[in-house]
Write a protein that holds these residues in place. Structure first.
Motif, PDB file in Angstrom:
ATOM      1  N   ILE A 141       0.840  -1.201   0.000  1.00  0.00           N
ATOM      2  CA  ILE A 141       0.000   0.000   0.000  1.00  0.00           C
ATOM      3  C   ILE A 141       0.872   1.248   0.000  1.00  0.00           C
ATOM      4  CG2 ILE A 141      -1.614   1.342   1.401  1.00  0.00           C
ATOM      5  CD1 ILE A 141      -2.940  -1.277   2.169  1.00  0.00           C
ATOM      6  N   ASN A 142       1.914   1.235   0.806  1.00  0.00           N
ATOM      7  CA  ASN A 142       2.813   2.387   0.879  1.00  0.00           C
ATOM      8  C   ASN A 142       3.532   2.588  -0.454  1.00  0.00           C
ATOM      9  OD1 ASN A 142       3.643   4.502   2.423  1.00  0.00           O
ATOM     10  ND2 ASN A 142       5.391   3.422   3.319  1.00  0.00           N
ATOM     11  N   GLU A 143       4.004   1.498  -1.064  1.00  0.00           N
ATOM     12  CA  GLU A 143       4.701   1.605  -2.352  1.00  0.00           C
ATOM     13  C   GLU A 143       3.764   2.134  -3.436  1.00  0.00           C
ATOM     14  OE1 GLU A 143       6.263  -2.293  -3.010  1.00  0.00           O
ATOM     15  OE2 GLU A 143       7.938  -1.985  -1.636  1.00  0.00           O
ATOM     16  N   ARG A 144       2.514   1.670  -3.463  1.00  0.00           N
ATOM     17  CA  ARG A 144       1.550   2.142  -4.454  1.00  0.00           C
ATOM     18  C   ARG A 144       1.284   3.642  -4.283  1.00  0.00           C
ATOM     19  NH1 ARG A 144      -3.848  -0.662  -3.857  1.00  0.00           N
ATOM     20  NH2 ARG A 144      -4.208   1.007  -2.367  1.00  0.00           N
ATOM     21  N   ARG A 145       1.156   4.078  -3.038  1.00  0.00           N
ATOM     22  CA  ARG A 145       0.933   5.506  -2.769  1.00  0.00           C
ATOM     23  C   ARG A 145       2.090   6.338  -3.295  1.00  0.00           C
ATOM     24  NH1 ARG A 145       2.564   9.060   1.099  1.00  0.00           N
ATOM     25  NH2 ARG A 145       3.707   7.434   2.176  1.00  0.00           N
ATOM     26  N   LEU A 146       3.312   5.924  -3.032  1.00  0.00           N
ATOM     27  CA  LEU A 146       4.485   6.664  -3.494  1.00  0.00           C
ATOM     28  C   LEU A 146       4.574   6.660  -5.024  1.00  0.00           C
ATOM     29  CD1 LEU A 146       7.104   5.521  -0.840  1.00  0.00           C
ATOM     30  CD2 LEU A 146       5.958   7.734  -1.000  1.00  0.00           C
ATOM     31  N   ARG A 147       4.227   5.521  -5.652  1.00  0.00           N
ATOM     32  CA  ARG A 147       4.261   5.425  -7.113  1.00  0.00           C
ATOM     33  C   ARG A 147       3.241   6.395  -7.732  1.00  0.00           C
ATOM     34  NH1 ARG A 147       4.181   0.244  -7.290  1.00  0.00           N
ATOM     35  NH2 ARG A 147       1.925   0.050  -7.377  1.00  0.00           N
ATOM     36  N   GLU A 148       2.029   6.454  -7.141  1.00  0.00           N
ATOM     37  CA  GLU A 148       0.993   7.361  -7.647  1.00  0.00           C
ATOM     38  C   GLU A 148       1.390   8.821  -7.453  1.00  0.00           C
ATOM     39  OE1 GLU A 148      -2.560   6.094  -5.676  1.00  0.00           O
ATOM     40  OE2 GLU A 148      -2.772   4.316  -6.947  1.00  0.00           O
ATOM     41  N   LYS A 149       2.053   9.120  -6.333  1.00  0.00           N
ATOM     42  CA  LYS A 149       2.526  10.497  -6.113  1.00  0.00           C
ATOM     43  C   LYS A 149       3.556  10.881  -7.165  1.00  0.00           C
ATOM     44  CE  LYS A 149       3.559  12.258  -2.183  1.00  0.00           C
ATOM     45  NZ  LYS A 149       3.830  12.714  -0.823  1.00  0.00           N
ATOM     46  N   LYS A 150       4.445   9.954  -7.481  1.00  0.00           N
ATOM     47  CA  LYS A 150       5.492  10.208  -8.472  1.00  0.00           C
ATOM     48  C   LYS A 150       4.856  10.461  -9.839  1.00  0.00           C
ATOM     49  CE  LYS A 150       9.512   9.357  -7.879  1.00  0.00           C
ATOM     50  NZ  LYS A 150      10.554  10.278  -7.366  1.00  0.00           N
ATOM     51  N   GLN A 151       3.849   9.652 -10.215  1.00  0.00           N
ATOM     52  CA  GLN A 151       3.158   9.837 -11.497  1.00  0.00           C
ATOM     53  C   GLN A 151       2.470  11.198 -11.553  1.00  0.00           C
ATOM     54  OE1 GLN A 151       0.520   6.468 -11.736  1.00  0.00           O
ATOM     55  NE2 GLN A 151       1.705   5.563 -13.415  1.00  0.00           N
ATOM     56  N   ARG A 152       1.834  11.566 -10.479  1.00  0.00           N
ATOM     57  CA  ARG A 152       1.116  12.851 -10.438  1.00  0.00           C
ATOM     58  C   ARG A 152       2.113  14.011 -10.604  1.00  0.00           C
ATOM     59  NH1 ARG A 152      -3.314  15.282 -11.649  1.00  0.00           N
ATOM     60  NH2 ARG A 152      -4.019  16.834 -10.164  1.00  0.00           N
ATOM     61  N   GLY A 153       3.256  13.910  -9.959  1.00  0.00           N
ATOM     62  CA  GLY A 153       4.295  14.935 -10.088  1.00  0.00           C
ATOM     63  C   GLY A 153       4.797  15.041 -11.520  1.00  0.00           C
ATOM     64  N   GLU A 154       4.990  13.885 -12.182  1.00  0.00           N
ATOM     65  CA  GLU A 154       5.438  13.883 -13.570  1.00  0.00           C
ATOM     66  C   GLU A 154       4.400  14.546 -14.473  1.00  0.00           C
ATOM     67  OE1 GLU A 154       8.348  13.013 -14.930  1.00  0.00           O
ATOM     68  OE2 GLU A 154       9.084  12.623 -12.910  1.00  0.00           O
ATOM     69  N   THR A 155       3.137  14.270 -14.243  1.00  0.00           N
ATOM     70  CA  THR A 155       2.057  14.877 -15.028  1.00  0.00           C
ATOM     71  C   THR A 155       2.093  16.386 -14.883  1.00  0.00           C
ATOM     72  OG1 THR A 155       0.686  12.929 -14.640  1.00  0.00           O
ATOM     73  CG2 THR A 155      -0.445  14.912 -15.378  1.00  0.00           C
ATOM     74  N   LYS A 156       2.238  16.866 -13.671  1.00  0.00           N
ATOM     75  CA  LYS A 156       2.261  18.309 -13.433  1.00  0.00           C
ATOM     76  C   LYS A 156       3.516  18.944 -14.037  1.00  0.00           C
ATOM     77  CE  LYS A 156      -0.634  18.719  -9.380  1.00  0.00           C
ATOM     78  NZ  LYS A 156      -0.749  19.293  -8.067  1.00  0.00           N
ATOM     79  N   ARG A 157       4.638  18.241 -13.926  1.00  0.00           N
ATOM     80  CA  ARG A 157       5.886  18.764 -14.476  1.00  0.00           C
ATOM     81  C   ARG A 157       5.781  18.883 -15.998  1.00  0.00           C
ATOM     82  NH1 ARG A 157       9.501  15.270 -12.272  1.00  0.00           N
ATOM     83  NH2 ARG A 157       9.041  16.203 -10.295  1.00  0.00           N
ATOM     84  N   GLY A 158       5.065  17.954 -16.638  1.00  0.00           N
ATOM     85  CA  GLY A 158       4.892  17.980 -18.085  1.00  0.00           C
ATOM     86  C   GLY A 158       4.051  19.163 -18.547  1.00  0.00           C
ATOM     87  N   ARG A 159       3.266  19.753 -17.681  1.00  0.00           N
ATOM     88  CA  ARG A 159       2.420  20.890 -18.051  1.00  0.00           C
ATOM     89  C   ARG A 159       3.184  22.209 -18.054  1.00  0.00           C
ATOM     90  NH1 ARG A 159      -2.220  19.497 -13.812  1.00  0.00           N
ATOM     91  NH2 ARG A 159      -3.085  17.656 -14.828  1.00  0.00           N
ATOM     92  N   SER A 160       4.301  22.287 -17.342  1.00  0.00           N
ATOM     93  CA  SER A 160       5.017  23.561 -17.205  1.00  0.00           C
ATOM     94  C   SER A 160       5.753  23.899 -18.508  1.00  0.00           C
ATOM     95  CB  SER A 160       5.998  23.497 -16.042  1.00  0.00           C
ATOM     96  OG  SER A 160       7.005  22.558 -16.324  1.00  0.00           O
ATOM     97  N   PRO A 161       5.857  25.200 -18.843  1.00  0.00           N
ATOM     98  CA  PRO A 161       6.560  25.598 -20.070  1.00  0.00           C
ATOM     99  C   PRO A 161       8.055  25.346 -19.948  1.00  0.00           C
ATOM    100  CG  PRO A 161       5.869  27.515 -18.801  1.00  0.00           C
ATOM    101  CD  PRO A 161       5.311  26.330 -18.112  1.00  0.00           C
ATOM    102  N   LYS A 162       8.655  24.814 -21.005  1.00  0.00           N
ATOM    103  CA  LYS A 162      10.090  24.504 -20.977  1.00  0.00           C
ATOM    104  C   LYS A 162      10.819  25.515 -21.859  1.00  0.00           C
ATOM    105  CE  LYS A 162       9.575  19.563 -20.338  1.00  0.00           C
ATOM    106  NZ  LYS A 162       8.219  19.243 -20.360  1.00  0.00           N
ATOM    107  N   ASN A 163      11.498  26.480 -21.264  1.00  0.00           N
ATOM    108  CA  ASN A 163      12.296  27.491 -21.970  1.00  0.00           C
ATOM    109  C   ASN A 163      11.520  28.073 -23.174  1.00  0.00           C
ATOM    110  OD1 ASN A 163      14.355  27.234 -20.198  1.00  0.00           O
ATOM    111  ND2 ASN A 163      15.475  25.753 -21.436  1.00  0.00           N
TER     112      ASN A 163
END
Length: 142
Positions: free
Chosen positions: A118-140
């Protein structure tokens, strides 16, 4: 009154140990209120009663310590127009109060561990959510 008021199991409030007092009520009733004693005060000597098992009595004395006056618990009822209904309400309220006060304490909570999956799944989902948000930000965007 409509029979014995059961606290729990076969234990009930003994009528001989109940002290009733009546006074004028401030509740509903119009001019009738000024002439009849409809308010009810019910007193029960918890410290001296023989109706409760000793364990229950100790529990009730501890839990109701703030409400007791010399070991006596008092309940007041004045919400009805008739003395009879106020008597019923006071007796029911006292029985409920004693039932709650004499109830056994809840079982202590057993500490449990969170499963590793359960703990590993939570951390994996947090990491995915962070990647999704990072992909939305403008890159240079210069």
């Amino acid at each position: 009154m409509s029979g014995p008021h059961v606290i729990r199991g076969s234990v009930s409030l003994p009528e001989a140990e109940l002290l009733w007092r009546f006074s004028r009520s401030s509740g509903p009733g119009g001019q009738h209120v000024n002439t009849t004693d409809t308010a009810v005060e019910l007193r029960f000597d918890l410290a001296k009663t023989q109706a409760l098992p000793e364990v229950w009595k100790r529990r009730a004395l501890e839990k109701l310590a703030g409400r007791l006056t010399d070991g006596v618990v008092t309940v007041r009822a004045c919400e009805h127009r008739s003395q009879w209904r106020n008597r019923e309400a006071a007796a029911v309220r006292l029985a409920a109060l004693l039932a709650e006060a004499t109830a056994p304490p809840p079982r202590p909570r057993r500490a449990t561990r969170i499963p590793r999956g359960i703990n590993e799944r939570r951390l994996r989902e947090k990491k995915q959510r962070g990647e999704t948000k990072r992909g939305r930000s403008p890159k240079n965007w210069s």
